[in-house]
Design an enzyme around this catalytic site. Structure first.
Site, short mmCIF file in Angstrom:
data_model
loop_
_atom_site.label_atom_id
_atom_site.label_comp_id
_atom_site.label_asym_id
_atom_site.label_seq_id
_atom_site.Cartn_x
_atom_site.Cartn_y
_atom_site.Cartn_z
N GLU A 1 -6.64 -12.08 6.18
CA GLU A 1 -7.41 -10.83 6.20
C GLU A 1 -8.69 -10.95 5.37
O GLU A 1 -9.13 -9.99 4.78
CB GLU A 1 -6.55 -9.63 5.78
N ASP B 1 -8.71 -5.09 6.08
CA ASP B 1 -9.23 -5.94 5.01
C ASP B 1 -10.19 -6.99 5.56
O ASP B 1 -11.19 -7.33 4.93
CB ASP B 1 -8.07 -6.63 4.26
N HIS C 1 0.83 -1.21 0.00
CA HIS C 1 0.00 0.00 0.00
C HIS C 1 0.86 1.26 0.00
O HIS C 1 0.63 2.18 0.78
CB HIS C 1 -0.89 0.01 1.24
C1 3PY Z 1 -5.21 -4.50 7.02
O1 3PY Z 1 -5.73 -4.05 8.05
O2 3PY Z 1 -5.85 -4.98 6.07
C2 3PY Z 1 -3.77 -4.46 6.89
O3 3PY Z 1 -3.25 -4.98 5.93
C3 3PY Z 1 -3.00 -3.78 7.98
O4 3PY Z 1 -1.65 -3.90 7.85
MG MG Z 2 -4.57 -5.59 4.39
#
Ligand code: 3PY
Ligand code: MG
Length: 276
Positions: free
Chosen positions: A151, A177, A48
């Protein structure tokens, strides 16, 4: 560059290790400042941000000699992305959005030299441009940490199969995510997300794997809760949150002090500055 990676050892022993993240960009001062703070590991976020392999290298150089171990979150679960960042000197890779055991196997294979994996041999920064070729080639598979990000709802439902993959040293929950995949964007403290995290922590317990969490907005309470919940691989904040918080707080302090001194009349900062 030493290949002995104390963070992988800690991951395998499920010891508590604190890291943080660099996301703002490829500016070595960020790495120097965070490493000086004493974090065990620093994740350089190539997913990101606009940090590429060259940017990662600049940041890793900023950490060098300051004790923090450079980890990289690669931009995606891509064999070449993993290979190039390891060649640049990453001692751990964090692979985003892994949803299945097959995807976890692909990530591990990219990070390991044959016969365990498909990583290619070369001369580069990680082996001191070839000077330590033999030492690095013999020891890399035992020292490079591979951390899979969990995630999504799909990853939670496949967690046992993912943790059975040989070479997954630990998992790391991306709370944002995760919240999005449950249709609860940004509600990282929602009961459903907390339950999903609990499923992952319990599975890691069964499989004796480290489980990590990114505390994007760390507080003393959230850190204590995260430890009590069983997380050991903990990322404290991220450069832009630190900058946001510290700069807002400093300005709020300054405004509060100014309003106090204005209300005291003759000591107003303006008068002091003007020597009135
Ligand atoms: C998320 O919260 O999706 C992340 O990747 C945080 O690092
Ligand atoms: Mg993430």
């Amino acid at each position: 560059m030493s290949i002995t990676n104390k963070i992988r050892k800690s991951l395998l022993r499920r010891e508590v290790i604190f890291g943080s993240w660099i996301q703002i960009g490829p500016y070595p001062a960020l790495a120097e400042i965070l490493a000086n703070a004493g974090y065990d590991w620093i994740g350089i976020d190539c997913e990101h941000s606009d940090i590429d392999v060259e940017g990662f290298t600049s940041l890793a150089r900023g950490m060098y000699g300051r004790g923090a171990i450079p980890f990289a979150r690669v931009r995606e679960n891509d064999t070449l992305a993993i290979r190039q960042i390891l060649d640049a000197g990453a001692q751990g890779v964090i692979i985003p959005l892994v949803n299945t055991a097959a995807e976890a196997r692909k990530a591990v294979a990219a990070a390991k030299y044959p016969p365990q994996g498909v990583r290619g041999f070369c001369f580069s920064r990680m082996n001191n441009y070839g000077l330590n070729f033999d030492e690095y080639a013999q020891n890399a598979n035992d020292n490079i940490a591979v951390v899979i990000m969990i995630e999504s709802k799909e990853a939670v439902s496949n967690i046992d199969e993912i943790l059975e993959v040989d070479g997954v040293d630990g998992v790391f929950i991306g709370p944002y995510d995760m919240s999005g995949s449950y249709g609860l964007v940004g509600q990282i403290d929602h009961e459903v997300i907390r339950d999903a995290c609990r499923v992952v922590v319990d599975a890691c317990d069964r499989h004796h794997k480290s489980v990590g969490l990114h505390l994007v907005h760390p507080t003393p309470e959230s850190i204590a809760q995260t430890l009590a919940d069983g997380f050991t691989f903990i990322a404290i904040g991220v450069d832009m949150v630190f900058l946001n918080q510290a700069s807002s707080l400093a300005l709020a302090d300054a405004k509060a002090a100014a309003s106090r001194s204005v209300s005291h009349g003759s000591n107003s900062p303006l008068k002091t500055l003007q020597g009135v």
